[in-house]
Enzyme design. Structure first.
Site, PDB file in Angstrom:
ATOM      1  N   ASP A  39       0.829  -1.215   0.000  1.00  0.00           N
ATOM      2  CA  ASP A  39       0.000   0.000   0.000  1.00  0.00           C
ATOM      3  C   ASP A  39       0.861   1.262   0.000  1.00  0.00           C
ATOM      4  O   ASP A  39       0.438   2.309  -0.490  1.00  0.00           O
ATOM      5  CB  ASP A  39      -1.032   0.001   1.137  1.00  0.00           C
ATOM      6  CG  ASP A  39      -0.425  -0.138   2.519  1.00  0.00           C
ATOM      7  OD1 ASP A  39       0.659  -0.736   2.640  1.00  0.00           O
ATOM      8  OD2 ASP A  39      -1.045   0.343   3.475  1.00  0.00           O
ATOM      9  N   GLN A 262      -6.586   0.534   1.586  1.00  0.00           N
ATOM     10  CA  GLN A 262      -5.438   1.327   1.107  1.00  0.00           C
ATOM     11  C   GLN A 262      -5.094   2.404   2.133  1.00  0.00           C
ATOM     12  O   GLN A 262      -5.267   3.610   1.901  1.00  0.00           O
ATOM     13  CB  GLN A 262      -5.762   1.901  -0.274  1.00  0.00           C
ATOM     14  CG  GLN A 262      -5.970   0.835  -1.324  1.00  0.00           C
ATOM     15  CD  GLN A 262      -4.731  -0.025  -1.556  1.00  0.00           C
ATOM     16  OE1 GLN A 262      -3.603   0.468  -1.439  1.00  0.00           O
ATOM     17  NE2 GLN A 262      -4.927  -1.295  -1.876  1.00  0.00           N
ATOM     18  N   HIS A 263      -4.548   1.925   3.270  1.00  0.00           N
ATOM     19  CA  HIS A 263      -4.227   2.838   4.380  1.00  0.00           C
ATOM     20  C   HIS A 263      -3.347   4.008   3.932  1.00  0.00           C
ATOM     21  O   HIS A 263      -3.609   5.165   4.256  1.00  0.00           O
ATOM     22  CB  HIS A 263      -3.443   2.113   5.470  1.00  0.00           C
ATOM     23  CG  HIS A 263      -3.876   0.707   5.747  1.00  0.00           C
ATOM     24  ND1 HIS A 263      -3.433  -0.390   5.027  1.00  0.00           N
ATOM     25  CD2 HIS A 263      -4.706   0.210   6.684  1.00  0.00           C
ATOM     26  CE1 HIS A 263      -3.962  -1.489   5.512  1.00  0.00           C
ATOM     27  NE2 HIS A 263      -4.746  -1.160   6.516  1.00  0.00           N
ATOM     28  N   ASP A 264      -2.273   3.645   3.235  1.00  0.00           N
ATOM     29  CA  ASP A 264      -1.241   4.651   2.971  1.00  0.00           C
ATOM     30  C   ASP A 264      -1.671   5.624   1.876  1.00  0.00           C
ATOM     31  O   ASP A 264      -1.392   6.831   1.961  1.00  0.00           O
ATOM     32  CB  ASP A 264       0.074   3.951   2.611  1.00  0.00           C
ATOM     33  CG  ASP A 264       0.638   3.172   3.800  1.00  0.00           C
ATOM     34  OD1 ASP A 264       0.151   3.381   4.930  1.00  0.00           O
ATOM     35  OD2 ASP A 264       1.550   2.360   3.591  1.00  0.00           O
ATOM     36  N   THR A 267      -3.802   8.260   3.323  1.00  0.00           N
ATOM     37  CA  THR A 267      -3.054   9.286   4.041  1.00  0.00           C
ATOM     38  C   THR A 267      -2.585  10.375   3.069  1.00  0.00           C
ATOM     39  O   THR A 267      -2.679  11.576   3.356  1.00  0.00           O
ATOM     40  CB  THR A 267      -1.865   8.635   4.778  1.00  0.00           C
ATOM     41  OG1 THR A 267      -2.383   7.559   5.565  1.00  0.00           O
ATOM     42  CG2 THR A 267      -1.142   9.615   5.665  1.00  0.00           C
TER      43      THR A 267
END
Ligand code: BDR
Ligand code: CA
Length: 338
Positions: A39, A262-264, A267
């Site tokens: 990710d 899609q954590h990143d 951000t």
């Protein structure tokens, strides 16, 4: 002329035409501290595709995989996007105190799920990541934003070694933590758990910070069917399709669904479009004293605890808008890279 207009001049900027229109707005200078990581790779591509951001460099840290792999992967992703102008500086190869444990079950032995991506055509710069960040902070006439999408070891070291430079940070937008369930222990999120002492140091600092934690990251879903637009595409599309495919196997096994979080990328997206998520100003501390709760973020309501509200914490996501933004930008980058 300021640093941004300097960095955006022809020859450096290779932002795909049509990726977005920021008119006369000046791009935000950012450094991405990262541990690619599936990710992370997608998040880096999103940043490269976004004219709102001027990526000054990538700094790497051990996390999802070894520092050797995360550094190589950062360079491989930049090479794929044709961004040979963006430096990569390697940072901490282990947490401040803990024994490293890498998430190879999630990201594969190489960190990118065995992606069909050529070896890097260059070396990382000789400067350590922490010194590179400090140098950029001192050199930039405008505040630099740090996007941290890995463990916080490099940022803790920056605070210790270069406090004057750290005081010039505009904002830290970090992926980490959770108000509820964790993803590595019942209550801890991986980036914070990996180096809880570093996270403690960063959360206890007075750096302006925004936290994109698991609560909101779990709404940032990318499904296989979302990728249809990318599947017929070029090298970026093929890479992202392969990464999500690999990532989805873990989600199927562990969570019973192929939908990936899609954590990143979320951000990064929050920085591009802050209105995508709602935030609340809260108090955040990190538990590092006990093995059972290692890396748990304790997120408190100031009205109840009396503790200062020192961080913006993300909660609700416009998930449809996020997915559209991500796919639009990746498609435009793909068309540009070919
Ligand atoms: C975070 O941990 C890593 O595995 C991911 O890359 C992300 O940064 C999610 O908990
Ligand atoms: Ca990461």
């Amino acid at each position: 002329m300021n640093a941004n207009s300097e960095r955006s001049k022809p020859g450096r900027g290779t932002v795909p035409p049509g990726a977005g229109d920021v008119g006369s707005r000046v791009a935000t200078p950012v450094i991405i501290d990262t541990d690619p990581g599936i990710d992370d790779a997608i998040a880096i591509l999103l940043a490269l595709a976004s004219p709102e951001l001027d990526v000054l460099g990538l700094t790497t840290v051990a996390g999802n995989t070894t520092l050797h792999n995360t550094t190589a992967n950062a360079m491989r992703v930049l090479d794929l996007a044709g961004r040979h102008d963006i430096p990569v500086a390697a940072g901490a190869d282990r947490p401040l105190i803990r024994t490293p444990w890498h998430a190879e079950d999630v990201h594969g032995a190489d960190g990118l799920g065995g992606a069909d991506l050529p070896a890097a055509q260059r070396q990382p710069i000789r400067t350590h990541a922490v010194d590179f960040i400090a140098g950029q902070l001192h050199a930039s006439p405008v505040p630099v934003t740090l996007i941290t999408i890995g463990p916080l070891t490099n940022i803790a070291l920056l605070l210790a070694l270069h406090p004057a430079a750290a005081s010039r940070i505009g904002h830290v937008v970090m992926m980490g933590g959770s108000t509820g369930a964790g993803n590595i222990t019942p209550t801890a999120e991986f980036n914070i758990w990996f180096d809880p002492e570093a996270a403690h140091r960063v959360f206890a600092s007075n750096l302006p910070k925004t936290i994109v934690g698991l609560d909101v990251a779990r709404q940032a879903i990318v499904r296989s069917e979302d990728l249809t637009r990318l599947q017929a595409g070029g090298r970026v599309g093929q890479l992202v399709t392969g990464l999500v495919d690999y990532y989805s196997r873990y989600y199927q096994e562990r969570h019973g669904t192929p939908d990936t979080c899609q954590h990143d990328a979320l951000t990064v997206a929050h920085l591009i479009r802050p209105e995508l998520v709602t935030t609340r100003r809260l108090n955040v501390t990190v538990e590092y004293g006990s093995d059972e709760t290692r890396g748990t973020t304790v997120i408190g309501e100031p009205l109840i605890t009396g503790a200062a509200a020192h961080a913006a914490v993300a909660f609700e996501l416009d998930a449809v808008a996020f997915t559209e933004l991500l796919l639009d930008r990746l498609s435009a980058l793909d068309a540009h890279v070919g």
